[in-house]
Design an enzyme around this catalytic site. Sequence first.
Site, mmCIF file in Angstrom:
data_model
loop_
_atom_site.group_PDB
_atom_site.id
_atom_site.type_symbol
_atom_site.label_atom_id
_atom_site.label_comp_id
_atom_site.label_asym_id
_atom_site.label_seq_id
_atom_site.Cartn_x
_atom_site.Cartn_y
_atom_site.Cartn_z
ATOM 1 N N HIS A 1 -9.226 1.311 5.361
ATOM 2 C CA HIS A 1 -7.911 1.476 6.009
ATOM 3 C C HIS A 1 -8.075 2.418 7.212
ATOM 4 C CE1 HIS A 1 -3.757 2.534 6.726
ATOM 5 N NE2 HIS A 1 -3.432 1.451 6.043
ATOM 6 N N GLU B 1 -4.815 -4.797 10.775
ATOM 7 C CA GLU B 1 -3.736 -3.827 10.921
ATOM 8 C C GLU B 1 -3.930 -3.050 12.223
ATOM 9 O OE1 GLU B 1 -1.937 -2.714 6.884
ATOM 10 O OE2 GLU B 1 -3.665 -1.426 7.135
ATOM 11 N N GLU C 1 -6.368 4.781 8.196
ATOM 12 C CA GLU C 1 -6.161 6.207 7.889
ATOM 13 C C GLU C 1 -7.432 6.814 7.298
ATOM 14 O OE1 GLU C 1 -2.539 5.516 5.690
ATOM 15 O OE2 GLU C 1 -1.588 4.942 7.584
ATOM 16 N N GLY D 1 3.182 -1.083 4.189
ATOM 17 C CA GLY D 1 3.212 0.345 3.873
ATOM 18 C C GLY D 1 4.637 0.765 3.527
ATOM 19 N N GLY D 2 5.334 1.319 4.498
ATOM 20 C CA GLY D 2 6.676 1.891 4.289
ATOM 21 C C GLY D 2 7.628 1.001 3.506
ATOM 22 N N GLY E 1 3.269 2.212 10.745
ATOM 23 C CA GLY E 1 4.251 3.290 10.549
ATOM 24 C C GLY E 1 5.019 3.662 11.803
ATOM 25 N N SER F 1 4.148 -2.235 10.191
ATOM 26 C CA SER F 1 5.613 -2.310 10.326
ATOM 27 C C SER F 1 6.197 -3.649 9.866
ATOM 28 C CB SER F 1 6.036 -1.989 11.766
ATOM 29 O OG SER F 1 5.640 -0.670 12.105
ATOM 30 N N ASN G 1 0.871 -1.179 0.000
ATOM 31 C CA ASN G 1 0.000 0.000 0.000
ATOM 32 C C ASN G 1 0.906 1.226 0.000
ATOM 33 O OD1 ASN G 1 -1.806 2.049 0.495
ATOM 34 N ND2 ASN G 1 -2.358 1.379 2.578
ATOM 35 N N TRP G 2 0.948 1.910 -1.140
ATOM 36 C CA TRP G 2 1.862 3.058 -1.255
ATOM 37 C C TRP G 2 1.327 4.313 -0.568
ATOM 38 C CZ3 TRP G 2 3.752 2.720 -7.085
ATOM 39 C CH2 TRP G 2 4.665 1.657 -7.187
ATOM 40 N N LYS G 3 0.083 4.294 -0.157
ATOM 41 C CA LYS G 3 -0.548 5.475 0.478
ATOM 42 C C LYS G 3 -0.320 6.701 -0.426
ATOM 43 C CE LYS G 3 0.071 3.141 4.841
ATOM 44 N NZ LYS G 3 0.239 3.214 6.286
HETATM 45 P P1 13P Z 1 3.531 0.325 7.597
HETATM 46 O O1 13P Z 1 4.010 -0.942 6.927
HETATM 47 O O2 13P Z 1 4.247 1.543 7.097
HETATM 48 O O3 13P Z 1 3.484 0.217 9.079
HETATM 49 O O4 13P Z 1 2.000 0.544 7.113
HETATM 50 C C1 13P Z 1 1.098 -0.498 7.213
HETATM 51 C C2 13P Z 1 -0.128 -0.122 6.491
HETATM 52 O O5 13P Z 1 -0.860 0.758 6.911
HETATM 53 C C3 13P Z 1 -0.443 -0.833 5.236
HETATM 54 O O6 13P Z 1 -1.741 -0.570 4.801
#
Ligand code: 13P
Length: 247
Positions: free
Chosen positions: A92, A162, A94, A228-229, A168, A207, A9-11
């Site tokens: 998600h 999640e 967020e 994510g990251g 993050g 993470s 997920n590149w956000k």
């Molecule tokens: P991180 O891997 O950066 O913690 O993010 C997880 C995430 O929200 C994937 O949707």
Amino acid sequence: MRRKYICGNWKMNKTSSEARKFAKDLNNSEFKNVDVLIAPSFVTLESLRKELKSEIEIAAQNISQYENGAYTGEVSAEMLKDIDVNSVIIGHSERREIFKESNEIVNEKVKRAISEGLKVILCLGESEEIREKGKEVEFVRDELLASLKDIKTLENITIAYEPIWAIGTGKTCNSIDAEEMCKEIRNTLIEEYTEEADSTRILYGGSVKPENAVEILSKENIDGVLVGGASLKSEDFIEIIKAGENL
Ligand code: 13P
């Protein structure tokens, strides 16, 4: 046997030109016995779909609950399908926290996506405050059932657990706790949908990195990861994909 599903997920990261370089790296790697998905921003979806080899799935990070019409700034299921994007991440944390998407809105979006034939990755997860109170199982169960209300089959649904406090932050939920929650999610799905839920994939996100991917992916009820990251760097993401091969 549920094949491992490695999802990035590149956000709100990566322009289309940055995505092009990533696509080259991924196209040059060979993967066996693992499914891979990337969710870039809306504006990058069409070009990335054209550039990436076809076995890599592309997903949107959000969708409108409405079919079409006067909804400024929204993107419909039909628009995604028209550019060959057949999957979407919904709910998600967020979106739930920053953009105030309630379980009711998430449920509307899931219903819209499923009725239009899209595959859905439905995200769930508790805050640190809820976990400290020991209420995480109840919370995630409620979120799951409310988000899937009136959904008759799990055929096109993947669940992503999640925990918000692990996103993050570098604080990974330990693999035993993650497995326990994913098992709770599966048991809840079995109660609602019977044995169909045995083949539903349940992912962990929060993470995930090359260093912890094998341990997380080895758990019985964790069928993949939502990253994510670490999905932003092709070398890291490829290492995580490799961790899922043949497991
Ligand atoms: P991180 O891997 O950066 O913690 O993010 C997880 C995430 O929200 C994937 O949707």
